[in-house]
Write a protein that holds these residues in place. Sequence first.
Motif, PDB file in Angstrom:
ATOM      1  N   LEU A  29     -69.887  -3.877 -89.274  1.00  0.00           N
ATOM      2  CA  LEU A  29     -69.967  -4.622 -90.495  1.00  0.00           C
ATOM      3  C   LEU A  29     -71.275  -5.262 -90.863  1.00  0.00           C
ATOM      4  N   GLY A  30     -71.841  -6.009 -89.910  1.00  0.00           N
ATOM      5  CA  GLY A  30     -73.122  -6.552 -89.916  1.00  0.00           C
ATOM      6  C   GLY A  30     -74.058  -5.559 -90.224  1.00  0.00           C
ATOM      7  N   TRP A  33     -73.767  -4.106 -94.056  1.00  0.00           N
ATOM      8  CA  TRP A  33     -74.338  -5.312 -94.988  1.00  0.00           C
ATOM      9  C   TRP A  33     -75.892  -5.594 -94.950  1.00  0.00           C
ATOM     10  N   SER A  34     -76.416  -5.517 -93.429  1.00  0.00           N
ATOM     11  CA  SER A  34     -77.634  -5.971 -93.514  1.00  0.00           C
ATOM     12  C   SER A  34     -78.556  -4.782 -94.081  1.00  0.00           C
ATOM     13  N   GLU A  36     -77.695  -3.039 -96.735  1.00  0.00           N
ATOM     14  CA  GLU A  36     -77.578  -2.803 -98.169  1.00  0.00           C
ATOM     15  C   GLU A  36     -78.530  -3.102 -99.129  1.00  0.00           C
ATOM     16  N   SER A  99     -68.080   0.920 -91.729  1.00  0.00           N
ATOM     17  CA  SER A  99     -68.101   0.217 -90.457  1.00  0.00           C
ATOM     18  C   SER A  99     -66.994   0.678 -89.402  1.00  0.00           C
ATOM     19  N   GLN A 217     -81.112  -9.106-100.884  1.00  0.00           N
ATOM     20  CA  GLN A 217     -79.843 -10.080-100.804  1.00  0.00           C
ATOM     21  C   GLN A 217     -79.744 -11.051 -99.778  1.00  0.00           C
ATOM     22  N   LYS A 219     -76.873 -11.855 -98.784  1.00  0.00           N
ATOM     23  CA  LYS A 219     -75.807 -11.221 -97.715  1.00  0.00           C
ATOM     24  C   LYS A 219     -76.580 -10.411 -96.621  1.00  0.00           C
ATOM     25  N   SER A 220     -77.402  -9.471 -97.100  1.00  0.00           N
ATOM     26  CA  SER A 220     -78.080  -8.972 -95.804  1.00  0.00           C
ATOM     27  C   SER A 220     -79.085  -9.712 -95.052  1.00  0.00           C
ATOM     28  N   ALA A 223     -76.762 -11.219 -92.553  1.00  0.00           N
ATOM     29  CA  ALA A 223     -76.084 -10.468 -91.600  1.00  0.00           C
ATOM     30  C   ALA A 223     -77.340 -10.140 -90.592  1.00  0.00           C
ATOM     31  N   ASN A 270     -65.129  -5.424 -96.675  1.00  0.00           N
ATOM     32  CA  ASN A 270     -65.735  -4.324 -97.358  1.00  0.00           C
ATOM     33  C   ASN A 270     -65.368  -3.639 -98.220  1.00  0.00           C
TER      34      ASN A 270
END
Length: 312
Positions: A29-30, A33-34, A36, A99, A217, A219-220, A223, A270
């Motif tokens: 998941l990381g 997100w990283s 994105e 993920s 962003q 969030k990225s 992550a 997610n």
Amino acid sequence: MPKSQDAQIPTMVPFAFILGVIIWSTTPLGIVWSSESVHPTMAVLLRMLIALTLGFVIILCTRIRLPMNSQALKLYAFSTIGMVGGMLLSYFAARYIGSGTISLIFGLAPIISGLLAQKILGEPAFSKVRLLAFAVAFIGLGVVCFDRLGTGDNAWVGIGLILGAVSLFSLSAVLVKTVNVSIHPLASTVGTLSMSTPLFALAWVVFDGTLPVETWQAKSLYAIIYLGIIGSLVASVAYFYILQHLRASTVTLVTLITPAFAMMLGALLNGESITANLLIGAGLVLSGLSLYQFGEKCRWLSGKAKQPHLES
């Protein structure tokens, strides 16, 4: 030297095992997100730079020796195959599949490693039980692939990329076993990072080469930091620590536990869809992995049932 299995297990081992499961369950998941808002090559490059910097600081503070002889360099090179090839392809795959699917397919690493070990290390061919496990796992993989392909969005690209990633990761793990050298786990990690980070930089130049910081962003970025510190360094220390105190078969339970957690996290955090076919395929893959790891210990499966003693 690994301690005897009858010796008392240190109180930190269960904590390290649980920590490892949590980290490996959240890593896919990381990765998603990283990448994105950050290009995959830049996301993985930043992750490696964070891990490499912290690793060097720790080595300097603890005065752990970083060998640079021919055998050590060979070890770093073989490890780099899995780190660069496996991670780059995983980051690219994250743009096409969820993920949970990434974690599930990566769970096939023990079986693929077993196949490669037969060719590279001369290990015995699979027993009937392991051949059955291989068949069950890959039928499950076929179901998962069929389910993901039905979603469109070029999912087949992501599936192909992650299959390539797990193959390179497995090849790297087998090649490392051919190197007879004793190196501290952190030194091995830093040595591999030192060799692989320039290759990640080259990949960024080739596939992207831009630095649009204004589009990144939070969030990225969070992550990336998490993966650099926790997903790379802490995970490696936890893995080698539990490997010293637990049986290898117990450590491999991680490959059975993490895909289920990763799929749940992907759905909850997610919005990744979990269909009936995906659950069936995942069940088959995990059943195949369980059979591969533990099937030969079941006497009724391996044909090793005790024969009754004949009285004279």
